[in-house]
Write a protein that holds these residues in place. Structure first.
Motif, PDB file in Angstrom:
ATOM      1  N   LEU A 119       2.528  12.633 -19.877  1.00  0.00           N
ATOM      2  CA  LEU A 119       2.206  13.506 -18.832  1.00  0.00           C
ATOM      3  C   LEU A 119       3.449  13.271 -17.625  1.00  0.00           C
ATOM      4  O   LEU A 119       4.149  12.236 -17.441  1.00  0.00           O
ATOM      5  N   GLN A 120       3.952  14.378 -17.214  1.00  0.00           N
ATOM      6  CA  GLN A 120       5.094  14.351 -16.191  1.00  0.00           C
ATOM      7  C   GLN A 120       4.766  15.423 -15.024  1.00  0.00           C
ATOM      8  O   GLN A 120       4.366  16.205 -15.167  1.00  0.00           O
ATOM      9  N   LYS A 121       5.642  15.016 -13.921  1.00  0.00           N
ATOM     10  CA  LYS A 121       5.788  15.959 -13.030  1.00  0.00           C
ATOM     11  C   LYS A 121       6.720  17.218 -13.373  1.00  0.00           C
ATOM     12  O   LYS A 121       7.869  17.039 -13.609  1.00  0.00           O
ATOM     13  N   GLY A 122       6.231  18.423 -13.112  1.00  0.00           N
ATOM     14  CA  GLY A 122       7.006  19.567 -13.579  1.00  0.00           C
ATOM     15  C   GLY A 122       7.862  19.846 -12.357  1.00  0.00           C
ATOM     16  O   GLY A 122       7.694  19.392 -11.207  1.00  0.00           O
ATOM     17  N   ARG A 123       8.469  20.991 -12.527  1.00  0.00           N
ATOM     18  CA  ARG A 123       9.494  21.450 -11.489  1.00  0.00           C
ATOM     19  C   ARG A 123       8.811  21.915 -10.223  1.00  0.00           C
ATOM     20  O   ARG A 123       9.219  21.973  -8.987  1.00  0.00           O
ATOM     21  N   THR A 124       7.490  22.459 -10.436  1.00  0.00           N
ATOM     22  CA  THR A 124       6.689  22.893  -9.303  1.00  0.00           C
ATOM     23  C   THR A 124       6.003  21.709  -8.703  1.00  0.00           C
ATOM     24  O   THR A 124       5.298  21.664  -7.490  1.00  0.00           O
ATOM     25  N   GLY A 125       6.017  20.453  -9.125  1.00  0.00           N
ATOM     26  CA  GLY A 125       5.591  19.261  -8.537  1.00  0.00           C
ATOM     27  C   GLY A 125       4.077  18.998  -9.152  1.00  0.00           C
ATOM     28  O   GLY A 125       3.586  17.847  -8.845  1.00  0.00           O
ATOM     29  N   LYS A 126       3.477  19.728  -9.906  1.00  0.00           N
ATOM     30  CA  LYS A 126       2.474  19.770 -10.557  1.00  0.00           C
ATOM     31  C   LYS A 126       2.518  18.916 -11.940  1.00  0.00           C
ATOM     32  O   LYS A 126       3.660  18.917 -12.588  1.00  0.00           O
ATOM     33  N   ILE A 127       1.451  18.145 -12.300  1.00  0.00           N
ATOM     34  CA  ILE A 127       1.462  17.338 -13.544  1.00  0.00           C
ATOM     35  C   ILE A 127       1.176  18.249 -14.724  1.00  0.00           C
ATOM     36  O   ILE A 127       0.334  19.054 -14.714  1.00  0.00           O
ATOM     37  N   GLU A 128       2.341  18.047 -15.810  1.00  0.00           N
ATOM     38  CA  GLU A 128       2.220  18.907 -16.961  1.00  0.00           C
ATOM     39  C   GLU A 128       1.886  17.974 -18.131  1.00  0.00           C
ATOM     40  O   GLU A 128       2.652  16.845 -18.030  1.00  0.00           O
ATOM     41  N   ALA A 129       1.526  18.311 -19.214  1.00  0.00           N
ATOM     42  CA  ALA A 129       1.443  17.926 -20.553  1.00  0.00           C
ATOM     43  C   ALA A 129       2.434  18.176 -21.486  1.00  0.00           C
ATOM     44  O   ALA A 129       2.366  19.693 -21.544  1.00  0.00           O
ATOM     45  N   VAL A 130       3.397  17.243 -22.040  1.00  0.00           N
ATOM     46  CA  VAL A 130       4.191  17.758 -22.847  1.00  0.00           C
ATOM     47  C   VAL A 130       3.896  17.041 -24.300  1.00  0.00           C
ATOM     48  O   VAL A 130       3.751  15.769 -24.258  1.00  0.00           O
ATOM     49  N   VAL A 131       3.491  17.857 -25.144  1.00  0.00           N
ATOM     50  CA  VAL A 131       2.879  17.371 -26.419  1.00  0.00           C
ATOM     51  C   VAL A 131       4.550  17.196 -27.280  1.00  0.00           C
ATOM     52  O   VAL A 131       5.360  18.025 -27.552  1.00  0.00           O
ATOM     53  N   TYR A 132       4.276  15.988 -27.988  1.00  0.00           N
ATOM     54  CA  TYR A 132       5.553  15.431 -28.972  1.00  0.00           C
ATOM     55  C   TYR A 132       4.773  15.534 -30.462  1.00  0.00           C
ATOM     56  O   TYR A 132       3.901  14.998 -30.798  1.00  0.00           O
ATOM     57  N   ASP A 133       5.431  16.453 -30.979  1.00  0.00           N
ATOM     58  CA  ASP A 133       5.193  16.466 -32.616  1.00  0.00           C
ATOM     59  C   ASP A 133       5.769  15.411 -33.192  1.00  0.00           C
ATOM     60  O   ASP A 133       6.648  14.670 -32.624  1.00  0.00           O
TER      61      ASP A 133
END
Length: 101
Positions: A72-86
């Motif tokens: 989970l990280q802060k995206g460019r818009t400031g919203k939290i986004e989920a980045v899935v790692y395969d």
């Protein structure tokens, strides 16, 4: 784990108070009993050692389809986004010693 049979288990900062040498065995137990008892487990960590131990256990053929690593990280818009790692992306990040916590 035993109390969460058929439910969801949330574990925050799983590494707290544990020596890094027990983390791989801990993940093995979590994977084994989560599968056996139908538990969906969500774990948070800031520990690179915990992530490495997770990867080693999740790489086991019995658990590959059961495990997901999501950052989970802060995206460019400031919203939290989920980045899935395969599996490949997680392995490469650990091999290159990239901080993915």
């Amino acid at each position: 784990l035993a109390a969460a049979q058929g439910k969801i288990l949330l574990i925050d900062e799983i590494e707290m108070g544990l020596h890094y040498t027990v983390l791989e065995r801990l993940w093995e137990m979590i994977f084994k009993y989560a599968k056996l008892w139908d538990i969906q487990v969500f774990v948070t960590t800031h520990s690179q050692d915990t992530i490495k131990a997770f990867y080693y256990v999740a790489d086991n053929e019995a658990y590959k389809k059961e495990a997901n690593f999501i950052r989970l990280q802060k995206g460019r818009t400031g919203k939290i986004e989920a980045v899935v790692y395969d599996e490949e992306r997680l392995e490469n990040s650990l091999d290159l010693n990239i901080d993915i916590r």
